[in-house]
Every structure is written in C-alpha cells, then in structure tokens.
Design a protein around this motif. Structure first.
Motif: not given
Length: 192
Positions: A53, A57, A72, A76, A130-131, A133-134, A148
């Motif tokens: 990850t 990124t 992201a 994500g 991950y949430g 990132f989204v 990030q």
C-alpha cells in the motif's frame, strides 16, 4: 506538492525494502500459511498487499503530475476490495470448515483457531486507512498529501506487527514445532 516529492521518494524506497523483506520472510516461513486453511493463505496475500500500500501510493504520487488524489482513490478502492474478499472467505470458513479438536483455544465448531478469529478482527483496522484514502480522493482537502503520508507510515508499522504475529502463530492443523520435536526425540515405545 513539490515539497512532498522527497518524502514520497524515501517512502517508496523504504516501503520497497520492507515489502521485499516481508515477501522473503513469508517464503522462508511458508509452512505457516501454505499448510493452513484457504483463509490463512488469503491472509498471507492480504498482509503482503498491505505492505505494498505505501509503495504503490508513493509510486503513483511520484508520477510527473503528482496525482495524489488518483493514488488515494486507486489504493483505497483496491484495499477495500481486499478487506471484503478476506471477510467473505472468513465468514465462509466459519460456517463450512469441518470441526476439529481445540488445541489452540479456538472454536471447536469451526476448525478455526483463536488466532484465525483474532486475525479476522484485526483486518477491520485497515478499513480506517483504506476508507481514509477513498475519503481523501473524494473530498480533496488541502492537507491530502500529508494525511496520505501518515496513513502510509501507519500501514508500514502496523503491518509489520501483524506479519510478525501471523508468522509466529502455529497453524490450527499442525500444532507447534516444539510438539513435533518432542515427539521425534521421545518416541513412545510399548513394552510387553
């Protein structure tokens, strides 16, 4: 964004090194995850993907236009899919694995060890990363690259602990290595 280029360059190097070490360690300790259930094999892939990850990124952000929102969003969404796949496999294993003896303090009705249950609970933690990132991809805050960076550092540190815990634990079907050594060193012989 240009102030973050050096940081993400360093992050990519460190993440690549840690991911390579993790991959080699998973190969050396392949007995822990290859001989286990499908759930354990999937957890090994999931853990290695979590190490990737920060690397992916950083690599996306280091593209010439520095598309941090794209990084992201991609990382994500892929991460959320991985969590969903793992949880689907866990729920499936929880209801379909044949019962076995409870040598590790696991659930006798499912054949999963207590370590498998704890790993399933701990896979909910990356949902926050991950949430996040989204959310960064959608909300486009001015502090996106910094957030990030913190999430990537958190992934590197927390996944190192998770990998150690995953690899140190005996599989549900094999018991511990010490038990195997004791049985070979002290065979039980029957006397008439």
């Amino acid at each position: 964004m240009s102030t973050w280029v050096d940081f993400y360059g360093t992050l990519a190097s460190v993440a690549a090194g840690i991911a390579a070490i993790a991959f080699l360690t998973f190969q050396v300790r392949a007995d822990v995850w290859r001989e286990g259930t499908t759930l354990r094999r999937l957890l090994a892939v999931f853990t290695l993907a979590e190490f990737g990850t920060p690397l992916f990124t950083a690599l996306i952000i280091l593209m010439p236009s520095h598309p941090w929102r794209l990084a992201a969003g991609i990382v994500g969404l892929v991460g959320l899919v991985l969590v969903a796949v793992y949880w689907t496999a866990y729920v499936s294993a929880r209801f379909t694995v044949a019962p076995q003896s409870d040598e590790e303090g696991g659930d006798q009705g499912t054949g999963l060890s207590s370590n498998d249950h704890w790993q399933a609970i701990l896979t909910t933690i990356p949902l926050g990363g991950y949430g996040g990132f989204v959310w960064l991809a959608i909300a486009h805050p001015t502090y996106g690259p910094e957030t990030q960076a913190w999430i990537c550092l958190w992934f590197l540190l927390s996944r190192s602990v998770e990998a150690w815990w995953f690899l140190k634990a005996p599989t549900a079907s094999r018991g511990t290595r010490d038990d195997e050594l004791t049985q070979t060193q002290n065979p039980v012989s029957e006397r008439p």
